[in-house]
Design a protein around this motif. Structure first.
Motif, short mmCIF file in Angstrom:
data_model
loop_
_atom_site.label_atom_id
_atom_site.label_comp_id
_atom_site.label_asym_id
_atom_site.label_seq_id
_atom_site.Cartn_x
_atom_site.Cartn_y
_atom_site.Cartn_z
N GLY A 24 0.79 -1.23 0.00
CA GLY A 24 0.00 0.00 0.00
C GLY A 24 0.82 1.28 0.00
N PRO A 25 1.81 1.40 0.90
CA PRO A 25 2.57 2.66 0.95
C PRO A 25 3.22 3.04 -0.37
N LYS A 26 3.61 2.05 -1.16
CA LYS A 26 4.32 2.32 -2.42
C LYS A 26 3.37 2.50 -3.59
N TYR A 27 2.25 1.76 -3.59
CA TYR A 27 1.44 1.68 -4.80
C TYR A 27 0.00 2.17 -4.67
N ALA A 28 -0.47 2.44 -3.48
CA ALA A 28 -1.90 2.77 -3.31
C ALA A 28 -2.32 3.98 -4.14
N SER A 29 -1.42 4.92 -4.34
CA SER A 29 -1.78 6.14 -5.08
C SER A 29 -1.45 6.06 -6.57
N VAL A 30 -0.92 4.91 -7.02
CA VAL A 30 -0.54 4.75 -8.43
C VAL A 30 -1.77 4.34 -9.23
N PRO A 31 -2.06 4.99 -10.36
CA PRO A 31 -3.22 4.60 -11.17
C PRO A 31 -3.13 3.15 -11.63
N THR A 32 -4.28 2.50 -11.66
CA THR A 32 -4.32 1.09 -12.05
C THR A 32 -3.72 0.86 -13.43
N THR A 33 -3.98 1.78 -14.35
CA THR A 33 -3.46 1.61 -15.71
C THR A 33 -1.93 1.58 -15.73
N ASN A 34 -1.30 2.22 -14.76
CA ASN A 34 0.16 2.20 -14.68
C ASN A 34 0.68 0.90 -14.07
N LEU A 35 -0.13 0.29 -13.22
CA LEU A 35 0.33 -0.92 -12.51
C LEU A 35 0.31 -2.15 -13.39
N LYS A 36 -0.67 -2.27 -14.27
CA LYS A 36 -0.87 -3.56 -14.96
C LYS A 36 0.28 -3.95 -15.87
N ASP A 37 1.12 -2.98 -16.26
CA ASP A 37 2.28 -3.29 -17.10
C ASP A 37 3.60 -2.91 -16.41
N ASP A 38 3.55 -2.74 -15.09
CA ASP A 38 4.74 -2.32 -14.35
C ASP A 38 5.45 -3.54 -13.77
N PRO A 39 6.61 -3.92 -14.32
CA PRO A 39 7.30 -5.12 -13.81
C PRO A 39 7.70 -5.01 -12.34
N ARG A 84 -3.07 -9.45 -15.66
CA ARG A 84 -3.50 -8.05 -15.66
C ARG A 84 -4.76 -7.86 -14.81
N GLU A 85 -5.61 -8.89 -14.79
CA GLU A 85 -6.80 -8.83 -13.94
C GLU A 85 -6.39 -8.79 -12.47
#
Length: 257
Positions: free
Chosen positions: A108-123, A242-243
């Motif tokens: 959560g601390p690292k990714y909670a504010s990151v848009p979902t579209t950015n996460l799905k392809d973020d290694p 991705r889901e």
């Protein structure tokens, strides 16, 4: 509140109260997780999810003795195989489950504010999912009636060997030999058999067949290699991977309350 209660409330998307109370009040009396009538947010499965290629259902929640953390379904997919370039066999369907509390605590601390579209392809995001020793479970449900336990063992052994080498060239491959040794010829796996693999927070990979534990192997490298098959590079199903990212992002969006 207990960790179990917090997990349930977070999955429903409202830690102050339920979004919609179920009509069947008995659901709230100790059997809440098995009831599909409970409200869950749109980023998580509303009820038992059906994998479309096989028609196999997966419950929205899982809880058991070997992995006491309450886990929620975050993705479904299937494993297919092409025969002679013409016939497609859908070998098994799978559902991936994660534990909301540890997702929030460790990611959560690292990714909670990151848009979902950015996460799905973020290694880096998938690497962190694999690196953080989270409570993760994958349930395989056999779809092809001709599948044998030996074939399952051989496929896992080959894939896990390659992934272990990539993750840690100096790993102790004894963990893989131990894991494979439990898949013996006398275990029948007819269509409908449930094979669960659970990673515990201390780095054990627990295997169950139809609810009966058959192995527990202590190896963080093996845990990472196993779940790398589903949320790592060259996954069994890219769509399912991705889901998972979308639904984990949905969980993290509720970390704050």
């Amino acid at each position: 509140r207990s960790p179990k209660m917090l997990a349930e409330l977070m999955a429903f998307g409202n830690v102050d109260g339920y979004i919609n109370m179920p009509a069947d009040q008995s659901c709230l009396e100790g059997k809440r997780l098995s009831c599909s009538s409970l409200a869950v947010p749109t980023t998580i499965f509303q009820e038992d999810a059906v994998e479309p290629k096989t028609g196999i259902k997966f419950p929205a929640f899982l809880e058991d003795d070997s992995c006491p953390a309450t886990t929620v379904l975050v993705g479904v997919g299937f494993k297919g195989m092409k025969i002679m370039r013409v016939k497609n066999l859908n070998l098994y369907a799978f559902g991936l489950y994660m534990q909301p509390n540890t997702i929030c605590e460790k990611l959560g601390p690292k990714y909670a504010s990151v848009p979902t579209t950015n996460l799905k392809d973020d290694p880096d995001f998938y690497n962190d999912l694999l690196r953080e020793n989270l409570h993760i479970r994958v349930r395989l449900v056999v779809n092809y009636k001709g599948l044998s336990i030996g074939a399952v063992r051989d496929v896992f052994e080959k894939s896990l060997g390659l992934r272990l080498r990539k993750i840690n060239p100096n790993t102790d491959y004894h963990c893989l030999k131990t894991f494979a040794s439990y898949f013996t010829k006398d275990i029948p796996i007819p269509a409908g058999t449930k094979i669960d693999f659970c990673q515990t927070s201390d780095g054990q990979l627990i295997t169950e067949i139809d609810g009966r534990q058959i192995s527990a192997v202590q190896s963080k490298d093996l845990c990472r290699a196993f779940f790398d098959m589903y949320i790592g590079d060259s996954p069994v199903s890219l769509e399912a991977k991705r889901e998972v990212a979308r639904n984990v992002a949905g969980l993290m969006g509720r970390c704050g309350g």
